[in-house]
Each structure stands twice: as C-alpha cells, then as structure tokens.
Design a protein around this motif. Structure first.
Motif, mmCIF file in Angstrom:
data_model
loop_
_atom_site.group_PDB
_atom_site.id
_atom_site.type_symbol
_atom_site.label_atom_id
_atom_site.label_comp_id
_atom_site.label_asym_id
_atom_site.label_seq_id
_atom_site.Cartn_x
_atom_site.Cartn_y
_atom_site.Cartn_z
ATOM 1 N N ASN A 255 -14.232 -19.703 -41.222
ATOM 2 C CA ASN A 255 -14.529 -21.067 -41.330
ATOM 3 C C ASN A 255 -14.885 -21.624 -39.972
ATOM 4 O OD1 ASN A 255 -13.205 -21.159 -43.846
ATOM 5 N ND2 ASN A 255 -11.028 -21.282 -42.833
ATOM 6 N N ASN A 256 -16.108 -20.743 -39.449
ATOM 7 C CA ASN A 256 -16.830 -20.985 -38.294
ATOM 8 C C ASN A 256 -15.904 -21.317 -37.103
ATOM 9 O OD1 ASN A 256 -19.409 -21.016 -39.798
ATOM 10 N ND2 ASN A 256 -18.581 -22.873 -40.849
ATOM 11 N N LYS A 257 -14.980 -20.704 -36.971
ATOM 12 C CA LYS A 257 -14.176 -20.360 -35.845
ATOM 13 C C LYS A 257 -13.889 -19.128 -35.381
ATOM 14 C CE LYS A 257 -11.519 -24.693 -37.007
ATOM 15 N NZ LYS A 257 -9.843 -25.053 -37.272
ATOM 16 N N THR A 258 -13.547 -18.685 -34.186
ATOM 17 C CA THR A 258 -13.565 -17.493 -33.550
ATOM 18 C C THR A 258 -11.741 -17.096 -33.539
ATOM 19 O OG1 THR A 258 -15.631 -17.416 -32.486
ATOM 20 C CG2 THR A 258 -13.857 -15.803 -31.795
ATOM 21 N N TYR A 259 -11.552 -16.006 -34.202
ATOM 22 C CA TYR A 259 -10.061 -15.509 -34.077
ATOM 23 C C TYR A 259 -9.998 -14.331 -33.385
ATOM 24 C CZ TYR A 259 -8.965 -18.771 -38.085
ATOM 25 O OH TYR A 259 -8.798 -20.067 -38.745
ATOM 26 N N SER A 260 -9.178 -13.967 -32.696
ATOM 27 C CA SER A 260 -8.835 -13.071 -31.764
ATOM 28 C C SER A 260 -7.038 -12.744 -32.124
ATOM 29 C CB SER A 260 -9.050 -13.188 -30.241
ATOM 30 O OG SER A 260 -10.373 -13.649 -29.968
ATOM 31 N N LYS A 261 -7.146 -11.567 -32.966
ATOM 32 C CA LYS A 261 -5.667 -11.294 -33.400
ATOM 33 C C LYS A 261 -5.050 -9.967 -32.800
ATOM 34 C CE LYS A 261 -4.389 -12.710 -37.467
ATOM 35 N NZ LYS A 261 -4.323 -12.855 -38.960
ATOM 36 N N LEU A 262 -4.087 -10.250 -32.050
ATOM 37 C CA LEU A 262 -3.130 -8.908 -31.461
ATOM 38 C C LEU A 262 -2.055 -8.814 -32.597
ATOM 39 C CD1 LEU A 262 -2.508 -6.904 -29.309
ATOM 40 C CD2 LEU A 262 -1.105 -8.706 -28.151
ATOM 41 N N ILE A 263 -1.984 -7.602 -33.034
ATOM 42 C CA ILE A 263 -0.837 -7.242 -33.903
ATOM 43 C C ILE A 263 0.038 -6.261 -33.397
ATOM 44 C CG2 ILE A 263 -0.459 -6.144 -36.535
ATOM 45 C CD1 ILE A 263 -3.515 -7.496 -37.112
ATOM 46 N N LEU A 264 1.311 -6.617 -33.461
ATOM 47 C CA LEU A 264 2.364 -5.599 -32.832
ATOM 48 C C LEU A 264 3.211 -5.172 -34.028
ATOM 49 C CD1 LEU A 264 2.886 -7.386 -29.423
ATOM 50 C CD2 LEU A 264 1.609 -5.361 -29.834
ATOM 51 N N PRO A 265 3.355 -3.931 -34.108
ATOM 52 C CA PRO A 265 4.413 -3.482 -35.308
ATOM 53 C C PRO A 265 5.612 -3.810 -34.991
ATOM 54 C CG PRO A 265 3.709 -1.445 -33.947
ATOM 55 C CD PRO A 265 2.805 -2.685 -33.316
ATOM 56 N N ILE A 266 6.576 -4.218 -35.906
ATOM 57 C CA ILE A 266 8.114 -4.424 -35.334
ATOM 58 C C ILE A 266 8.833 -3.921 -36.766
ATOM 59 C CG2 ILE A 266 8.067 -6.211 -34.203
ATOM 60 C CD1 ILE A 266 8.611 -8.184 -36.407
ATOM 61 N N LYS A 267 8.147 -2.925 -37.605
ATOM 62 C CA LYS A 267 8.733 -2.357 -38.675
ATOM 63 C C LYS A 267 9.917 -1.316 -38.478
ATOM 64 C CE LYS A 267 7.529 0.097 -42.979
ATOM 65 N NZ LYS A 267 6.422 0.796 -43.817
ATOM 66 N N GLN A 268 9.559 -0.609 -37.171
ATOM 67 C CA GLN A 268 10.502 0.482 -36.917
ATOM 68 C C GLN A 268 11.868 -0.327 -36.554
ATOM 69 O OE1 GLN A 268 8.538 2.477 -33.677
ATOM 70 N NE2 GLN A 268 7.855 4.032 -35.204
ATOM 71 N N THR A 269 11.846 -1.417 -35.817
ATOM 72 C CA THR A 269 12.969 -2.256 -35.562
ATOM 73 C C THR A 269 13.770 -2.576 -36.764
ATOM 74 O OG1 THR A 269 11.747 -3.084 -33.689
ATOM 75 C CG2 THR A 269 13.790 -4.228 -34.135
ATOM 76 N N PHE A 270 13.313 -3.088 -37.798
ATOM 77 C CA PHE A 270 13.707 -3.692 -38.947
ATOM 78 C C PHE A 270 14.396 -2.558 -39.587
ATOM 79 C CE2 PHE A 270 10.434 -7.152 -39.476
ATOM 80 C CZ PHE A 270 11.404 -8.222 -38.907
ATOM 81 N N ASN A 271 13.604 -1.401 -39.598
ATOM 82 C CA ASN A 271 14.247 -0.091 -40.054
ATOM 83 C C ASN A 271 15.749 0.458 -39.382
ATOM 84 O OD1 ASN A 271 12.401 -0.026 -42.389
ATOM 85 N ND2 ASN A 271 11.250 1.504 -41.173
ATOM 86 N N TYR A 272 15.586 0.298 -38.328
ATOM 87 C CA TYR A 272 16.706 0.600 -37.457
ATOM 88 C C TYR A 272 17.975 -0.608 -37.578
ATOM 89 C CZ TYR A 272 19.714 1.074 -33.080
ATOM 90 O OH TYR A 272 20.629 1.401 -32.342
ATOM 91 N N LEU A 273 17.664 -1.835 -37.785
ATOM 92 C CA LEU A 273 18.588 -2.818 -37.853
ATOM 93 C C LEU A 273 19.188 -2.568 -39.332
ATOM 94 C CD1 LEU A 273 16.873 -5.851 -36.377
ATOM 95 C CD2 LEU A 273 18.882 -4.608 -35.418
ATOM 96 N N SER A 274 18.234 -2.189 -40.276
ATOM 97 C CA SER A 274 18.858 -2.084 -41.828
ATOM 98 C C SER A 274 19.840 -1.109 -41.821
ATOM 99 C CB SER A 274 17.639 -2.321 -42.943
ATOM 100 O OG SER A 274 16.870 -1.050 -42.543
ATOM 101 N N SER A 275 19.525 0.054 -41.222
ATOM 102 C CA SER A 275 20.286 1.183 -41.552
ATOM 103 C C SER A 275 21.533 1.113 -40.794
ATOM 104 C CB SER A 275 19.597 2.374 -40.743
ATOM 105 O OG SER A 275 19.360 2.225 -39.129
ATOM 106 N N HIS A 276 21.508 0.310 -39.670
ATOM 107 C CA HIS A 276 22.989 0.070 -39.103
ATOM 108 C C HIS A 276 23.735 -0.897 -39.741
ATOM 109 C CE1 HIS A 276 21.440 2.450 -35.764
ATOM 110 N NE2 HIS A 276 22.503 2.245 -35.131
ATOM 111 N N ASN A 277 23.224 -1.791 -40.634
ATOM 112 C CA ASN A 277 23.835 -2.802 -41.406
ATOM 113 C C ASN A 277 24.498 -2.444 -42.543
ATOM 114 O OD1 ASN A 277 23.211 -4.923 -39.651
ATOM 115 N ND2 ASN A 277 21.245 -5.386 -40.776
ATOM 116 N N LYS A 278 24.169 -1.124 -42.925
ATOM 117 C CA LYS A 278 24.885 -0.287 -43.859
ATOM 118 C C LYS A 278 26.355 -0.070 -43.830
ATOM 119 C CE LYS A 278 20.503 1.833 -45.866
ATOM 120 N NZ LYS A 278 20.009 2.955 -45.935
ATOM 121 N N TYR A 279 26.776 -0.100 -42.286
ATOM 122 C CA TYR A 279 27.969 0.389 -42.007
ATOM 123 C C TYR A 279 28.987 -0.603 -41.645
ATOM 124 C CZ TYR A 279 25.461 4.722 -42.190
ATOM 125 O OH TYR A 279 24.875 5.930 -42.561
#
Length: 279
Positions: A255-279
């Motif tokens: 839309n005629n604007k400049t976007y600079s996007k930094l993408i940091l993964p947090i999926k591993q963190t979610f997996n870690y938390l969900s695995s611990h929530n099972k117990y």
C-alpha cells in the motif's frame, strides 16, 4: 491494537506486555531520542522475556535500531523528493495531493530519478545532521522547549508541512507461534531500491556461506553505493542465531508504505510449555 508512545510510563508498558498475544501493540516514534529508545528497549526486552527468548535480546535491539534509522531516512528522502517534484512539475500536484501518483508511471519514473539526485541527497544529509543536533540537545536538557528554538525551525517546518504526520510505526504482534516486529514508514519502496537491497543481502549471503564474511565488509568500505550495508550486518546477527535472513527479516512494499519485518520463532517455547502442562 494497543497504541503507546514515548510518553507511556514503564508500569503501563508492563501492562501492555501482559496483553501481547491477545492484542497487537503499536509504538509511534516521532523522535528517536533517549527516552524513546529506552521505552522501546524496555518494551521489546519484556516481551522477549515473556516468551523465554531473551537470547535474541541484544541482536533484536540492534536490528530494530537499524530498521528504525533506515525508516527515518527513507521518510525524510520521500518528503524531499515529493517537494522537488511539486516544484519542477506543478502539473503533478493534484495527483500527489490525492495519492494517485503511485500508479502514474511518468511521475514514478521522475520519483526514481529524484531519489538518486545529488542535490536531494545533500538535503537529506543536512536534515539528518539537524535532527541529530536536536536530539542530542533533547537528551542533554530533557526539555521539550528545545523544539521551539529558532535554529530548528527549518527542520520542524519540513516535518510538519506534509500531508501525513512524520511518524514511524513499530508494530509488535504474535502470529503463528512467531513474534513479529514490524517497522512501517509512509514512503514507497521503489523497485530500484528494493533491487539494490536484495542484491546486497544476496551477495552477503553468498560470502557468508563461503566463510568470507570479512571480505564482504572490507570490499564494501570502498563502495560508494552502500544501500543494504546495514542490513547485511543485521543478516549476520540472524545467521549467528541460526536464523535464515530470508525468512526472518523481510523488507517489502505494501500500500505504498515500506515494511521491515523481523520474525522471531517462539514455537519451541510453546511446545516446551505445553509438554509441561500435561503433568
């Protein structure tokens, strides 16, 4: 979308951080002075801490500083170019006023030429030097009255006498188990600049894969066309975190604007938390 800026106190920023994931945050940057930098660093650091990805902290702050600085330069140059087009081609005024010039091949061809114009680049350098002096005085005196000084009138008039406010937007949100931090400025990313940036980043990637990173930077010291040089340093930090720059730092026009996007993964963190929530 929760909107904050440099006037937001740290306690309120903490409250905003607690809502990340449910709502996106927009931080409006008017002047990149000490207070603004401090608030941005605090906001980003608290969010990284929330998602247990503090390991990215120093590199994220470095990359964001580069992206925001680039956005400020691009915004100034855009205004310079638009002003020069108005003066040299008054017939363009109506389309510029109505934001229809983006789709006019003749005007955008002139725009691309004006971007490269030596006189316009000198104007940009002058404005950036004036802004640097103003911000230094802001930081030293911590007094908003600095903006009223006559010596900064030219800079302020330049920023204020434009259709859109001189604001750089920092958007932070959670998407698909990623933390996305986007810097947006109201100027188009024209093809010549996009090509130059992509080419420089691609070349740096080739040097990096060959283990010749130092050679790349040594060769660029003598290269007057430095577009993309700062982004290469950002890419290096991503590589050092085992993140592919193509996937984790995207520069594009929308839309005629400049976007600079930094993408940091947090999926591993979610997996870690969900695995611990099972117990």
């Amino acid at each position: 979308m929760i909107k904050i800026d440099s006037r937001t106190n740290l306690d309120d920023i903490r409250k905003v951080v607690s809502k990340i994931g449910k709502e996106a945050v927009e931080f409006d940057i008017i002047w990149l002075n000490f207070i603004t930098r401090r608030k941005i660093v605090f906001l980003v650091s608290e969010i990284l801490k929330k998602y247990n990805i503090e390991k990215y902290n120093d590199d994220t702050i470095y990359i964001l500083k580069e992206l925001i600085t680039n956005a400020i330069k691009a915004r100034y140059l855009h205004i310079i170019v638009i002003k020069s087009l108005r003066l040299s081609n008054p017939s363009y005024n109506q389309k510029i006023d109505e934001d229809k010039y983006f789709n006019d091949s003749e005007i955008m061809a002139q725009y691309s030429e004006a971007i490269k114009d030596k006189e316009n680049k000198e104007k940009l350098k002058k404005l950036l030097n004036m802004e640097k002096t103003l911000i230094n005085e802001m930081d030293e005196t911590n007094n908003a009255n600095v903006l009223k000084k006559e010596k900064y009138k030219e800079l302020l008039d330049f920023r204020e006498n434009t259709k859109k406010k001189f604001i750089i937007k920092l958007i932070i949100e959670i998407k698909k188990n990623n933390l996305e931090i986007t810097v947006i400025n109201d100027s188009p990313l024209i093809m010549i600049n996009k090509t130059r940036i992509d080419s420089k980043r691609l070349t740096f990637g080739e040097y990096y894969n060959k283990g010749m990173t130092e050679n790349f930077f040594m060769e660029q010291l003598d290269n007057s066309e430095s577009a993309g040089f700062g982004l290469a340093l950002c890419d290096l930090r991503l590589y050092n975190n085992n993140l592919n720059p193509k996937e984790h730092l995207k520069i594009y026009d929308e839309n005629n604007k400049t976007y600079s996007k930094l993408i940091l993964p947090i999926k591993q963190t979610f997996n870690y938390l969900s695995s611990h929530n099972k117990y």
